[in-house]
Design an enzyme around this catalytic site. Structure first.
Site, mmCIF file in Angstrom:
data_model
loop_
_atom_site.group_PDB
_atom_site.id
_atom_site.type_symbol
_atom_site.label_atom_id
_atom_site.label_comp_id
_atom_site.label_asym_id
_atom_site.label_seq_id
_atom_site.Cartn_x
_atom_site.Cartn_y
_atom_site.Cartn_z
ATOM 1 N N CYS A 91 0.833 -1.151 0.036
ATOM 2 C CA CYS A 91 -0.114 -0.103 -0.070
ATOM 3 C C CYS A 91 1.001 1.359 -0.039
ATOM 4 C CB CYS A 91 -0.916 0.144 1.200
ATOM 5 S SG CYS A 91 -2.042 1.511 1.492
ATOM 6 N N GLN A 302 -20.377 -10.065 9.134
ATOM 7 C CA GLN A 302 -18.934 -10.081 9.183
ATOM 8 C C GLN A 302 -18.194 -9.598 7.862
ATOM 9 O OE1 GLN A 302 -16.763 -11.046 11.714
ATOM 10 N NE2 GLN A 302 -17.942 -12.371 13.158
ATOM 11 N N TYR A 331 -25.226 -13.909 22.235
ATOM 12 C CA TYR A 331 -24.832 -12.813 21.458
ATOM 13 C C TYR A 331 -24.639 -13.234 19.683
ATOM 14 C CZ TYR A 331 -22.185 -12.154 25.788
ATOM 15 O OH TYR A 331 -22.003 -12.123 27.173
ATOM 16 N N GLU A 352 -29.754 -11.605 21.752
ATOM 17 C CA GLU A 352 -28.914 -10.479 21.467
ATOM 18 C C GLU A 352 -29.527 -9.363 22.028
ATOM 19 O OE1 GLU A 352 -26.474 -7.871 20.166
ATOM 20 O OE2 GLU A 352 -26.066 -9.765 19.418
ATOM 21 N N CYS A 427 -12.970 -12.766 19.798
ATOM 22 C CA CYS A 427 -12.155 -11.647 18.932
ATOM 23 C C CYS A 427 -11.150 -10.885 19.740
ATOM 24 C CB CYS A 427 -13.061 -10.558 18.350
ATOM 25 S SG CYS A 427 -14.020 -9.471 19.718
#
Length: 470
Positions: A91, A302, A331, A352, A427
């Site tokens: 990049c 996602q 979740y 959720e 995560c």
């Protein structure tokens, strides 16, 4: 200070803070490791320095920029000995952007770093030893993987610019391409800047709160090729709305939805509360594996669908469903994991806290003709204990919490419910390790952990852990 000797610098630094070096002093370091943020870790006379851009095995010169009692930060000035894992970033704006913190690192080395990150957290935070942590599942082509882009819009010499914020600022740097975003997102942003400028649409100015166009958000269905364009505006009226949307739809193949979101608040939050369709449909569609999803402007979905299929496939494998199980998905979001599980479970219950996400989840269940899924709105740590008190047991519980991890009440409920298996999708390796420790103390054993590279060239890593009742 610049004219005094090195010995005098050390004396001044020591007198002030008992540190072995002073701010702005340049020292030689051997980089021993990477921090969880992807910064090189070196030690000068026992004092730890974090150096962005440095890699393990390198001998460097670094200039101290920020010093604290236990550790400090330094700027990489020169690489004296180069690591074999170093590669040239593709990049052209990599250094200025800061979005990809590891693009200077060979991809195989990135995958090894992420595995080690999970292992280190399990051992250091979770005190969990001997659990297999498999090699990180990476991508064959770790570029152009993001299906969503959120681009701030500004002005320069009378025209619109759009790209990214320079590191630690809100200065917008114009950009023609982002190598981790789908190519269509680059095309959409370029066309919006061009066409909106032609119609005299001004960019929003954070300082004056004047101007209209704040952000352009793009969503791309990798499997379907459908594109959604979201124009986020500082006001209700969009000048030349019909001409603008018609032209965008004509010049960008695949556009299925053009949406306006109105955000008039003085905030860094991108979306406002009001959303309206300007052209086309309210939703675009995409598939992950055999499951189809409807995606709206506000839906969470996602961002790397290729790796999501690997991630959810591994979660499904660890759940080891035979068709007789009741499964709880904490979740659950818009039902992505729930619907994967429903393919092989007797019944899935998803919970959720975001009401709109639950409505999306119900819609996605209908879209896939799945009637063995039930969704509820609420905090997982509140709803699941209620289900347990009402006598609703689960054979398998799947959790996919935010970065802060699971609420301890939920973990206590899991231990009390005693499902045979727990599948933890994470995560954040640190909160994963913390929560696995709690579950192990509650009667579970971590069998294995599989890291998955959802965000190549960044320091982030997702993991799936399989726990078994003992």
């Amino acid at each position: 200070m610049g004219n005094i000797s090195r010995k005098r610098k050390h004396a001044v630094a020591s007198a002030v803070s008992n540190l072995p070096l002073a701010k702005n002093e340049t020292v030689e370091l051997i980089i021993e490791d990477l921090s969880h943020e992807g910064n090189g870790v070196g030690r000068y006379e026992g004092y730890t320095l974090f150096v962005p851009g440095a890699l393990p095995g390198e001998r460097i010169l670094a200039k101290a920029t920020k010093l604290k009692k236990q550790f400090g930060y330094a700027r990489l000035m020169e690489i004296v000995e180069v690591a074999a894992s170093r590669t040239k970033p593709l990049c052209p704006v990599y250094r200025r952007c800061g979005g990809c913190t590891l693009q200077h690192m060979d991809y195989e080395a990135q995958l090894a770093f992420k595995r080690k990150l999970v292992e280190d957290n399990l051992r250091r935070i979770g005190k969990i030893e001997g659990v297999p942590v498999h090699p990180t599942l990476g991508m064959k082509d770790p570029w152009r993987y993001r299906n969503k882009a959120q681009v701030p819009i500004g002005e320069e010499e009378g025209g619109l610019i759009g790209g990214f914020y320079a590191q630690r600022s809100h200065e917008i740097i114009d950009m023609e391409a982002c190598l981790i975003q789908h190519e269509k997102s680059d095309e959409v942003v370029a066309r919006v800047k061009e066409i909106a400028s032609k119609y005299g649409i001004r960019a929003y100015n954070e300082e004056t709160q004047q101007g209209l166009l704040r952000h352009v958000v793009t969503k791309v269905g990798f499997a379907t090729g459908q594109i959604m364009i979201v124009l986020i505006t500082n006001g209700d009226k969009l000048p030349h709305k019909e001409a603008l949307t018609q032209e965008l739809a004509q010049v960008i193949p695949g556009v299925a939805s053009i949406v306006q979101n109105i955000n008039t608040r003085k905030t860094n939050v991108i979306f406002g509360d009001t959303t309206r369709v300007l052209w086309g449909e309210e939703y675009i569609y995409d598939t992950i594996g055999a499951v189809k999803f409807a995606i709206s402007a506000r839906s969470f979905y996602q961002v790397n669908p290729v790796q999501t299929e690997l991630l959810y496939g591994k979660a499904l494998e660890y759940a080891a469903l035979t068709g007789d199980e009741n499964v709880i998905d904490a979740y659950c979001g818009i039902g992505t994991i729930s619907l994967f599980l429903a393919q092989k479970a007797r019944q899935v219950f998803g919970v959720e806290i975001v009401p709109d996400a639950i409505e999306d989840a119900k819609r996605n269940a209908r879209l896939n003709d799945m009637d063995n899924v039930t969704f509820a709105v609420g905090e997982a740590e509140t709803v699941i204990p209620q289900w347990y008190e009402e006598g609703n047991a689960a054979d398998v519980i799947v959790v996919d919490p935010p970065r802060k991890g699971c609420d301890e009440r939920l973990l206590d409920t899991i231990a009390a419910m005693k499902p045979e298996r727990v599948v933890y999708v994470s995560c954040n390796p640190a909160t994963l390790a913390r929560d696995l420790r709690i579950l192990e103390d509650g009667g579970y054993r971590t069998v294995e952990v599989q890291p998955v590279d959802m965000f190549p060239h960044t320091n982030h890593v997702e993991s799936v852990a399989w726990l078994k009742r003992i």
